[in-house]
Design an enzyme around this catalytic site. Structure first.
Site, short mmCIF file in Angstrom:
data_model
loop_
_atom_site.label_atom_id
_atom_site.label_comp_id
_atom_site.label_asym_id
_atom_site.label_seq_id
_atom_site.Cartn_x
_atom_site.Cartn_y
_atom_site.Cartn_z
N TYR A 1 0.95 -1.21 0.13
CA TYR A 1 0.01 0.02 -0.09
C TYR A 1 0.74 1.27 -0.06
CZ TYR A 1 -4.69 -1.92 0.85
OH TYR A 1 -5.93 -2.53 0.53
N LYS B 1 3.32 -15.04 1.84
CA LYS B 1 3.65 -16.07 0.67
C LYS B 1 5.15 -16.18 0.56
CE LYS B 1 1.51 -16.98 -2.77
NZ LYS B 1 0.97 -18.48 -3.29
N ASP C 1 -2.60 -18.13 0.23
CA ASP C 1 -3.67 -18.45 -0.57
C ASP C 1 -4.21 -19.79 0.04
OD1 ASP C 1 -1.25 -19.98 -0.81
OD2 ASP C 1 -1.54 -20.53 -2.91
N ASP D 1 -6.39 -7.24 3.95
CA ASP D 1 -7.47 -6.65 3.15
C ASP D 1 -8.43 -7.53 2.59
OD1 ASP D 1 -8.99 -4.33 1.87
OD2 ASP D 1 -7.99 -4.85 0.09
N ASP E 1 -12.21 -9.53 4.10
CA ASP E 1 -13.29 -9.33 3.65
C ASP E 1 -13.94 -10.92 3.64
OD1 ASP E 1 -13.42 -6.59 3.12
OD2 ASP E 1 -14.02 -6.85 0.86
C1 IPM Z 1 -10.54 -1.69 3.92
C2 IPM Z 1 -10.62 -0.82 2.53
C3 IPM Z 1 -9.44 0.11 2.19
C4 IPM Z 1 -8.40 -0.71 1.96
C5 IPM Z 1 -9.85 1.25 1.17
C6 IPM Z 1 -11.11 1.86 1.06
C7 IPM Z 1 -8.74 1.97 0.65
O1 IPM Z 1 -10.83 -1.86 1.53
O2 IPM Z 1 -10.55 -0.75 4.93
O3 IPM Z 1 -10.40 -2.67 3.83
O4 IPM Z 1 -8.04 -1.18 1.03
O5 IPM Z 1 -7.60 -0.60 3.13
MG MG Z 2 -10.87 -3.75 2.26
#
Ligand code: IPM
Ligand code: MG
Length: 368
Positions: free
Chosen positions: A142, A192, A225, A249, A253
């Site tokens: 990032y 990884k 993975d 990230d 999710d």
């Molecule tokens: C998160 C989001 C952020 C990230 C975006 C909005 C920059 O997806 O907080 O997971 O990628 O970190």
């Molecule tokens: Mg995210």
């Protein structure tokens, strides 16, 4: 003693709607629990861009550095898709994380009993699920340099750099081990190392911190993975998952959706202790700005409210009050309160954002 201070940055999309409910909850703790916060508000993301031409004004950044904790809603939306990269709403969020040095991002994925049917996985795989993902938040691909889009041999080349120093890995590893000690005493670190040198270093440093300081915590390693696959195969094998910024990230999710809805998941981003002993901190729901439902009053405010519960626990040492708030949410869900994102195939009438806030406030009253 002065009241603890909060800076609310509601942001874009559903951010302001869900944050309105959090403000009512904050007010409740002031009225009923003698826990009063000095609350200020400001802009972030597209809202800040509209007002100032930047996704985070310097004055807002300065305020964020001064308060005891920042509560953030969400940033972004289609209206801002064509903006220059440097002023995109997300840059405001990334600036806050970087300049506050919020290196440890805690993303719990907990399955509420009442929602066990909502997961895309079989109920028995996720009932009672309680995972904590610790994502490194201020480094890695990032932020690594060099980055950019360059011309080489008349061709565009996109570059980002995965870069981690030992110190960066050490401090987030410590955060994960410390949390594990208060939970199931297990850490699984994901990278990884089979294809990335930064992954080899990650694994080495995690092992070193473990040996030197946390040998009593159970540690395992997984390629990221495989970790993703294991998360959907048998998620209950995990307690704390430690991972880098980009894998974190994605994995968070994935873990979040195991619980049925992104509308349920809070997060805490913590940095070093400030002079008053509290960690630098920002709390935000994992869900985004959800432009498709913004402004309709139907967003689920629970992730944002649970983020405030995390603030009570991690910034203000009010674990019992955090428990109270989480129990109130558990209660309204058990009683059948559902926002649109939580409606099963059997249908029914969905609660709006404010109705869900009302129900949680009523459950808080009933807890007294
Ligand atoms: C998160 C989001 C952020 C990230 C975006 C909005 C920059 O997806 O907080 O997971 O990628 O970190
Ligand atoms: Mg995210």
């Amino acid at each position: 003693m002065a009241n603890p201070s909060l800076l609310i940055l509601a942001g874009d999309g559903i951010g302001p709607e869900v944050m309105d409910e959090v403000k009512r909850i904050i007010g409740w703790f002031g009225d009923k629990r003698d826990l009063t916060f000095d609350v200020s508000e400001d802009l972030v993301g597209g809202a800040a861009y509209d007002a100032h031409g930047v996704p985070l004004h310097d004055d807002t950044m300065a305020k964020a550095q001064e308060v005891d904790a920042v509560l953030l809603g969400a940033v972004g939306g289609p209206k801002y898709d064509d903006l220059d990269f440097s002023v995109k709403p997300e840059r405001g969020l990334l600036r806050l994380r970087k300049e506050m040095d919020l290196f440890a991002n805690l993303r719990p994925a907990q399955c509420f009993d009442a929602l066990a049917d909502f997961s895309s996985l079989k109920k028995e795989l996720i009932a009672g699920l309680d995972i904590m993902i610790v994502r490194e938040l201020t480094s890695g691909v990032y932020f690594g340099e060099p980055r950019g889009i360059h011309i080489e041999d008349n061709m565009r080349v996109g570059i980002n750099t995965q870069r981690y120093t030992e110190a960066e890995i050490e401090r987030v590893a410590r955060a994960a081990f410390e949390l594990a000690k208060k939970r199931g005493n297990k850490v699984c670190s994901m990278e990884k190392a089979n294809v990335m040198e930064s992954g080899i270093l990650w694994r080495d440093v995690v092992n070193e911190v473990h040996q030197a300081e946390y040998a009593d915590v159970e540690l395992s390693h997984m390629y990221a993975d495989n970790g993703a696959m294991q998360l959907v195969r048998a998620p209950k094998q995990f307690d704390v998952i430690l991972t880098d910024n980009l894998f974190g990230d994605i994995l968070s999710d994935c873990a979040a959706m195991l619980t049925g809805s992104l509308g349920m998941l809070p997060s805490a981003s913590l940095g070093l202790p400030m002079a008053n002993g509290r960690p630098k901190a920002m709390y935000e729901p994992v869900h985004g700005s959800a432009p498709d439902i913004a402004g309709q009053g139907k967003a689920n405010p629970i992730a944002c409210i649970l983020s405030f519960a995390m603030a009570l626990r991690y910034s203000f040492d009010e674990g019992a009050e955090a428990d109270r708030l989480e129990a109130a949410i558990e209660k309204v869900l058990a009683d059948g309160a559902r926002t649109a994102d939580l409606m099963g195939p059997e249908g029914g009438t969905a609660f709006g954002t404010t109705e869900m806030g009302d129900a949680i406030l009523a459950a808080l009253d009933a807890s007294l």
